[in-house]
Design a protein around this motif. Sequence first.
Motif, PDB file in Angstrom:
ATOM      1  N   THR A 310     -29.882 -55.568  -9.490  1.00  0.00           N
ATOM      2  CA  THR A 310     -28.655 -56.355  -9.564  1.00  0.00           C
ATOM      3  C   THR A 310     -28.905 -57.802  -9.927  1.00  0.00           C
ATOM      4  N   TRP A 337     -22.536 -58.663 -13.026  1.00  0.00           N
ATOM      5  CA  TRP A 337     -22.108 -58.369 -11.658  1.00  0.00           C
ATOM      6  C   TRP A 337     -21.218 -57.125 -11.600  1.00  0.00           C
ATOM      7  N   LEU A 340     -21.301 -51.799 -11.623  1.00  0.00           N
ATOM      8  CA  LEU A 340     -21.274 -50.945 -10.433  1.00  0.00           C
ATOM      9  C   LEU A 340     -21.861 -49.573 -10.728  1.00  0.00           C
ATOM     10  N   GLN A 378     -20.740 -55.366  -4.122  1.00  0.00           N
ATOM     11  CA  GLN A 378     -20.154 -55.794  -5.392  1.00  0.00           C
ATOM     12  C   GLN A 378     -18.677 -55.463  -5.502  1.00  0.00           C
ATOM     13  N   LEU A 382     -15.745 -58.228  -6.746  1.00  0.00           N
ATOM     14  CA  LEU A 382     -15.660 -58.221  -8.200  1.00  0.00           C
ATOM     15  C   LEU A 382     -14.461 -59.033  -8.705  1.00  0.00           C
TER      16      LEU A 382
END
Length: 502
Positions: A310, A337, A340, A378, A382
């Motif tokens: 990540t 970011w 996912l 995350q 988000l």
Amino acid sequence: MPLFDLDLLVGAAVALLAVFAARVSSRLGLPALLLFLLVGMMLGPLGFGIQFSDAGMAHGLGFAALVLILAEGGLSTKWSSIKPALGVAGLLATVGIGGSIALMAVFAHFALHLPWTVAVMLGAVTAPTDSAAVFSVLRGVSIPTRLRSILEAESGLNDAPTVLVVIAMTGLAAGHQPSGGIPGLIGSIVVELAGGILLGVVMGWIAVRITRRVSLPSSGLYALAALAWAVLAYGVGVWVGVSGFASVYVASVVIGNGRLPYRNATRSFAEGVGWMAQIGLFVMLGLLADLDRLTWTEVLEGVVAGLFLTVIARPLSVALCASWFKMPPRHQAFVSWAGLRGAVPIILATIPLAARIPEAGKLFDIVLVFVVVFTCIQGPTLAAAGRLLGLVDPDAATDVDIEVAPLDEIDAVLLQVHVPVDSHLIGVTVRELRLPRNAFISLIIRADESFVPHASTALMRADELLLVTPEAERRQVEERLTEIGRGGRLARWNGLRVKAEE
């Protein structure tokens, strides 16, 4: 109670529980898949004790679910939206995936002390992003269309190459040496991927041409036919030896953007099937999880691997690909970011598990921890990340919803148009729409009443319009409605142009 009837009872109860869990997840800002996974664990190791340990069946059912999920993603993808982002998305799904796999493999080998084959598998398994996870969180958040398109296209395209890499590395771990060595292996992956894309285009084209010429007695049959064509593309791809996953996604995109009747109904049907596939998949994976086997060492390794991917591997891969397209740093940060992980990594982890590769159980556990922990981190952040980076436009309008139904006898179509609550169509009169001469609004349904509009009738939020137009003018009508919905009555005066789907 007969066993089959009991299965129906339990299955329906689990499905309803998962549906309501999706509502809870949306309030928490989490992808629903995590709660589906928890439901499976509650039915298995954490609660009712239902036993399920057949990795081979999990692998087969997981691939079947992934086919349906990719078909739903393709049928719901608008070509006009992803076309401008196809270059950077394609690079992210190939070069970016390759860079992420390489970085992760080196880290897993030297930091986690995994054998090279297992380390590469860990990199490949964790590389692909999950569109269902991303957009279940971003639904309703107005990020730039280009960013949304990049994430959507990347998540649809990156599954196929990673599946091929995991299968190839599983074969190597099992002692099967590929002909031509590593270069030959890479070449075969490229050929299978290119063949799958080409086959998908051909199958999609055939599907659109045949379905256009057949008048079916029910709108539901068009949706069923579209999904069946997509699954057929996967089956033909596997049969001829190319990437079935590339084939099903590309064919679905072609079908979903063909000028077929009842497009919205088809997409809604595919979305429902996709949800059912995700529910069944994650409940099954929750049952497959062996918490007794999971140790704190593997939990720590999963967290460390997730941190590396990540914070280091994903951003570097995005920067490597996006720099060629001069993507602003803020956009790069959000794409990094927003990577996912969801269904795909856990499905891919069942491939070496089903093949009984040494340390496959450890690999599955690491991936499971990684997906759960970092989706929890995350997912809820988000939308906030988009706002922090200044990428959210609170004044952006939702595109108008247009459903098309053919009127076969007179070569015309009936358009059912829904006016979203934040559309710029609100307040625009029928006269100001400036529709083609032969197109007219025959009825407006507003709340509990319906009426025939006049030229001075102003549209209101949540109106349903029934509009009749010759087939030859359908695209012009859709373009005009979409333009005004985005930019208001002066959209074209301000230079806004929209091209409707073919």
